[in-house]
Design a protein around this motif. Structure first.
Motif, short mmCIF file in Angstrom:
data_model
loop_
_atom_site.label_atom_id
_atom_site.label_comp_id
_atom_site.label_asym_id
_atom_site.label_seq_id
_atom_site.Cartn_x
_atom_site.Cartn_y
_atom_site.Cartn_z
N GLY A 135 0.81 -1.22 0.00
CA GLY A 135 0.00 0.00 0.00
C GLY A 135 0.83 1.26 0.00
O GLY A 135 0.31 2.36 0.00
N ILE A 315 -3.83 4.49 -9.68
CA ILE A 315 -3.46 3.79 -8.46
C ILE A 315 -4.70 3.67 -7.57
O ILE A 315 -5.13 4.63 -6.96
CB ILE A 315 -2.35 4.54 -7.69
N ALA A 316 -5.24 2.49 -7.52
CA ALA A 316 -6.45 2.30 -6.71
C ALA A 316 -6.20 1.22 -5.67
O ALA A 316 -7.13 0.64 -5.13
CB ALA A 316 -7.61 1.93 -7.61
N ALA A 317 -4.93 0.94 -5.37
CA ALA A 317 -4.61 -0.14 -4.43
C ALA A 317 -5.03 0.23 -3.02
O ALA A 317 -4.99 1.38 -2.66
CB ALA A 317 -3.12 -0.44 -4.46
#
Lengths: 317, 304
Positions: A135, A315-317
């Motif tokens: 993350g 970036i959608a982590a």
């Protein structure tokens, strides 16, 4: 804007502050020592006077095979090279370099470069994918450094790791070899076969060229793992796929090469540049420059795909 | 005053679906601004677009007048942020984590790192590995990395997530201090209305990727309030209230009489009751109106 050096410092900190990295370095040292002891144990003292007789016998077989003449051209060339070198040895009283000697083991231990390839694949596979799974990518990419620069620093740090490991292997193989086998044949030359003549060159140059040529495969596999890691954001998948291809790629290519000529365009037909010096290329008519061209094409393709995807990704982590 | 953050007609499409519709708002220096909305409303997506983690389909995000899309590096250097949870490198110490982020910006000195560590109160544990930290300590470390480079815009996504009441209070006070004393523009997101009310000056209500409205907490508090009157005798008081503000009466419970009036009307009611001989034991404002207002605006009970 941060300097490129500080970005590499960051990546290095993330590589060397982890236990697993040091375990890998320790394993490499262990493998070097274990290899030396194994060779020491299995190769009992060979009768020193006998090497001439052995070479004479070998030459007779070589000559017989050559006169039969039903082998492929590349194979015949190989036999002839061996024959010339053997004759040179007899002529100049140069004992062949045994694996249980200083240079013999140093050359032998270059096989451990496969280990280094494996370890560097692990580092490369984690480099981008771990940032996603931890993350931390979200905090990494909100700094005044472009994504391209960050990606390049990761790639550079990975290659730097490989270089350090190669140096470590080279130096430790020198030390281990000197301790286990002594430095008796340290002055022996390497016999190269160039344009139909046997020439004496230095052994250290030969070792460096073996390292250099083996590193080609390393760089390609690591670049591949780096790409998979960036595209799929999954380090285990990248490690698995890269290692699977590393071990089976050349065999599959060999099988294909026996049937199809286009197999020469596959990556694995070209990664082993040693084949132009010490062996036979999988498809007849392949040359060193052809392989280098192919490698450059693959290298550029892997890297541009990695870069494109990393640059564009949400970036959608 | 020039806004620190300007969002103009921001839109995000993923595939054929539109996640954020035409969002526009300004955030100014010295204020704490809230993004309020239920889970999945688009708060985090909006924040991700502001900091450049996600591409912008159309519209613009300007930070101190610089477009994040066109000049990312220049715009982002004014921003400190935590997006979702403050995830750090667990195998590094807190200090090494800060060093890592400090190296990524020009001009952050060792002294500045120590100053920030002191600011968030992590001096004692900063040289321990992050994996030994509690969630609260990680939040502090997250705040420290966001403040390292003295940003003018601080963005915190759900900053009180996982904190205990004392921690929540501390963060709240700290954010208010940063905004008022240091003149930062602070953006916080939350799905909890009560939190917004205590932390923010203004907040935007976001639902289904649309801006429903922007509210000032001050205005809301001043407008309609729910007040509980503890009086005796009750019947007489009820009839008096009916006479002056016929619409104010809500209900009569064991706790007292519940009325809903504007702030300025409370003394008038009190005076009327006292002059008629009703004993007033207590007047208590019940700050429920904000929540009612919220439900009114979002038209439902989708709030967690």
């Amino acid at each position: 804007m941060p300097s490129f050096i500080s970005l590499i410092q960051n990546e290095n900190m993330k590589i060397y502050r982890r236990m697993s990295t040091w375990v890998m370095i320790g394993l490499l040292a262990l493998a070097t020592i274990a290899g030396a002891l194994m060779i020491k144990g299995t190769h009992k003292e060979e009768a020193t006077g006998d090497w001439k007789k052995q070479i004479i016998a070998e030459n007779q077989t070589l000559k017989a095979q050559l006169s039969e003449g039903n082998m492929p051209k590349a194979y015949n060339k190989q036999l002839e090279k061996q024959l010339r070198i053997n004759e040179y040895r007899l002529e100049h009283e140069l004992k062949p370099i045994a694996s249980n000697s200083f240079w013999g083991f140093v050359v032998e231990s270059s096989n451990l470069i496969e280990f280094i390839t494996l370890f560097t694949i692990v580092i490369a596979a984690g480099s981008v994918a771990n940032e996603f799974s931890w993350g931390t990518i979200k905090l990494l990419l909100i700094r005044p450094a472009s994504r391209s620069k960050i990606l390049l620093s990761k790639y550079a740090a990975t290659i730097l790791f490989a270089v350090c490991m190669l140096l470590f292997l080279l130096i430790s193989s020198f030390i281990v070899s000197a301790v286990v086998f002594g430095v008796e044949n340290v002055r022996d030359p390497y016999l190269a076969y160039q344009d139909g003549r046997v020439v004496e060159t230095s052994m250290i140059l030969h070792v460096l060229s073996v390292y250099g040529l083996n590193s080609v495969n390393l760089v390609m596999m690591v670049t591949f793992a780096f790409m998979i890691s960036t595209v799929f954001r999954n380090s285990s998948f990248a490690i698995g796929l890269a290692i699977f291809l590393m071990f089976t790629g050349s065999q599959i290519t060999m099988l294909l090469a026996a049937k199809f000529e286009w197999a020469k365009y596959s990556l694995f037909a070209n990664t082993n540049l040693m084949q132009y010096i010490d062996g036979i290329p999988p498809v007849e008519g392949m040359t060193m420059s052809f392989s280098i061209m192919m490698l450059l094409v693959y290298f550029a393709a892997f890297n541009s795909l990695t870069w494109l995807i990393f640059k564009k990704r949400d970036i959608a982590a | 005053m020039k806004p620190v953050l300007q969002i103009k007609n921001l839109r995000k499409d993923i595939g054929k679906k539109t996640i954020i519709h035409d969002l526009s708002l300004d955030v100014f220096a010295g204020e704490v601004f809230g993004f309020l909305g239920p889970n999945g409303a688009g708060k985090t997506t909006t924040i991700r677009m502001i900091v450049g983690l996600m591409g912008i389909t159309s519209g613009e995000v300007l930070i101190n007048g610089i477009s994040i899309k066109k000049d990312f590096a220049k715009a982002i250097q004014h921003v400190g942020a935590i997006v979702e949870n403050p995830e750090m490198y667990k195998f590094l110490t807190g200090y090494q984590n800060l060093l890592h982020y400090a190296r990524m910006v020009k001009g952050v000195t060792k002294e500045r790192i120590n100053e920030v560590v002191e600011l968030v109160g992590l001096e004692k544990r900063i040289h321990d590995k992050v994996k030994t930290y509690s969630l609260g300590m990680r939040q502090r470390l997250g705040l420290a990395q966001a403040l390292l480079h003295k940003p003018s815009l601080l963005i915190l996504d759900e900053p009180t997530n996982g904190l205990d009441p004392a921690g929540i209070r501390e963060i709240r006070d700290y954010l208010r201090k940063l905004a008022k004393q240091e003149g930062l523009a602070v953006i916080v997101s939350s799905h909890l209305l009560s939190e917004m009310e205590m932390m923010c000056d203004r907040f935007a209500i976001i639902q289904h990727g649309r801006l429903v409205g922007i509210e000032s907490v001050q205005d809301l508090v001043n407008s309609s309030q729910k007040v509980l009157l503890n009086v005796n005798p009750v019947e007489e008081a009820v009839s008096i209230i009916r006479q002056i503000y016929s619409n104010a009466l809500r209900q009569v419970t064991k706790q007292g009489i519940e009325i809903s009036v504007e702030r300025e009307q409370i003394p008038a009611i009190n005076a009327a009751l006292v002059s008629k001989g009703v004993k007033v034991y207590g007047i208590q404002t019940v700050a429920k109106s904000l929540e009612e207002r919220f439900l009114e605006m979002t038209g439902g009970n989708e709030i967690a």
